[in-house]
Design an enzyme around this catalytic site. Structure first.
Site, PDB file in Angstrom:
ATOM      1  N   CYS A  10       0.866  -1.186   0.000  1.00 52.57           N
ATOM      2  CA  CYS A  10       0.000   0.000   0.000  1.00 52.57           C
ATOM      3  C   CYS A  10       0.895   1.226   0.000  1.00 52.57           C
ATOM      4  O   CYS A  10       2.069   1.134  -0.399  1.00 52.57           O
ATOM      5  CB  CYS A  10      -0.993  -0.028   1.170  1.00 52.57           C
ATOM      6  SG  CYS A  10      -0.245   0.125   2.804  1.00 52.57           S
ATOM      7  N   ARG A  16      -3.322  -0.354   5.641  1.00 59.57           N
ATOM      8  CA  ARG A  16      -3.972  -1.404   4.855  1.00 59.57           C
ATOM      9  C   ARG A  16      -3.106  -2.646   4.666  1.00 59.57           C
ATOM     10  O   ARG A  16      -3.555  -3.763   4.945  1.00 59.57           O
ATOM     11  CB  ARG A  16      -4.420  -0.836   3.501  1.00 59.57           C
ATOM     12  CG  ARG A  16      -5.494   0.229   3.635  1.00 59.57           C
ATOM     13  CD  ARG A  16      -5.641   1.060   2.388  1.00 59.57           C
ATOM     14  NE  ARG A  16      -4.463   1.855   2.114  1.00 59.57           N
ATOM     15  CZ  ARG A  16      -4.266   2.597   1.039  1.00 59.57           C
ATOM     16  NH1 ARG A  16      -5.199   2.627   0.110  1.00 59.57           N
ATOM     17  NH2 ARG A  16      -3.165   3.308   0.882  1.00 59.57           N
ATOM     18  N   ASP A 119      -7.559   4.537   1.460  1.00 58.89           N
ATOM     19  CA  ASP A 119      -6.800   4.783   2.662  1.00 58.89           C
ATOM     20  C   ASP A 119      -7.704   5.259   3.800  1.00 58.89           C
ATOM     21  O   ASP A 119      -8.342   6.309   3.667  1.00 58.89           O
ATOM     22  CB  ASP A 119      -5.799   5.875   2.254  1.00 58.89           C
ATOM     23  CG  ASP A 119      -4.918   6.313   3.364  1.00 58.89           C
ATOM     24  OD1 ASP A 119      -4.985   5.699   4.438  1.00 58.89           O
ATOM     25  OD2 ASP A 119      -4.170   7.270   3.128  1.00 58.89           O
TER      26      ASP A 119
HETATM   27  P1  4NP Z   1      -1.667   2.964   4.270  1.00 53.42           P
HETATM   28  O1  4NP Z   1      -2.243   4.346   4.814  1.00 53.42           O
HETATM   29  O2  4NP Z   1      -1.148   3.233   2.861  1.00 53.42           O
HETATM   30  O3  4NP Z   1      -2.855   2.097   4.276  1.00 53.42           O
HETATM   31  O4  4NP Z   1      -0.586   2.555   5.223  1.00 53.42           O
HETATM   32  C1  4NP Z   1      -1.536   5.538   4.837  1.00 53.42           C
HETATM   33  C2  4NP Z   1      -1.145   6.043   6.026  1.00 53.42           C
HETATM   34  C3  4NP Z   1      -0.496   7.256   6.082  1.00 53.42           C
HETATM   35  C4  4NP Z   1      -0.268   7.974   4.927  1.00 53.42           C
HETATM   36  C5  4NP Z   1      -0.663   7.466   3.717  1.00 53.42           C
HETATM   37  C6  4NP Z   1      -1.293   6.243   3.661  1.00 53.42           C
HETATM   38  N1  4NP Z   1       0.365   9.241   4.984  1.00 53.42           N
HETATM   39  O5  4NP Z   1       0.436   9.909   3.951  1.00 53.42           O
HETATM   40  O6  4NP Z   1       0.795   9.645   6.070  1.00 53.42           O
END
Ligand code: 4NP
Length: 148
Positions: A10, A16, A119
């Site tokens: 991800c 995720r 997200d």
């Molecule tokens: P993930 O979620 O891709 O599901 O781990 C995110 C968590 C934080 C950020 C982006 C995606 N961020 O930009 O901080």
């Protein structure tokens, strides 16, 4: 069964994909299958999963607190047999990073029909529960594919 290595990707590797890793691992870890996860970004390298996603996992008997975020590396194309992406941004990024058609062919969406799991990071709490139920279904389908 042939040893298989699966990578789930991800963006941050703190919401995720760590949850997907935990769910899929619970379904296949008695088989000869290893599951890992990584993020396309380097924003959260070295951090454990977001507390909200840890909590959703715990509620469903999936324990992911000890996982540590890492960034996707092009070497992962060589190491892993299958790579599952969570959304189209991850898909686009990995297809561009692949150095051959064979590497591109390792990249698939975790959901059928190229659907996305958005997200939940900036969203409401229900987003995490919804994320769990989408990933539970996705991992059940993938576990069945891997068992074949
Ligand atoms: P993930 O979620 O891709 O599901 O781990 C995110 C968590 C934080 C950020 C982006 C995606 N961020 O930009 O901080």
């Amino acid at each position: 069964m042939e040893h298989k290595k699966i990578l789930i990707v991800c963006l941050g590797n703190i919401c995720r994909s760590p949850l997907a890793q935990g769910i899929l691992n619970a379904k296949v870890n008695h088989l000869n299958i290893e599951v890992d996860s990584a993020g396309k970004s380097n924003y959260h390298i070295g951090y454990p999963p977001d507390p909200r996603i840890i909590a959703v996992g715990l509620k469903n008997n999936i324990y992911i607190r000890k996982q540590i975020a890492r960034s996707f590396s092009v070497n992962d194309f060589k190491v892993f047999s299958y790579i599952y992406v969570i959304d189209y941004n991850n898909h686009e990024d990995l297809i561009l990073l692949a150095s051959s058609i064979q590497e591109q062919l390792k990249v698939n969406y975790i959901l059928p029909n190229q659907e996305n799991i958005f997200d939940p990071f900036y969203g409401v709490k229900e987003g995490f529960d919804q994320c769990f139920s989408l990933l539970e279904n996705a991992c059940e389908r993938i576990a069945n594919i891997l068992k074949k």
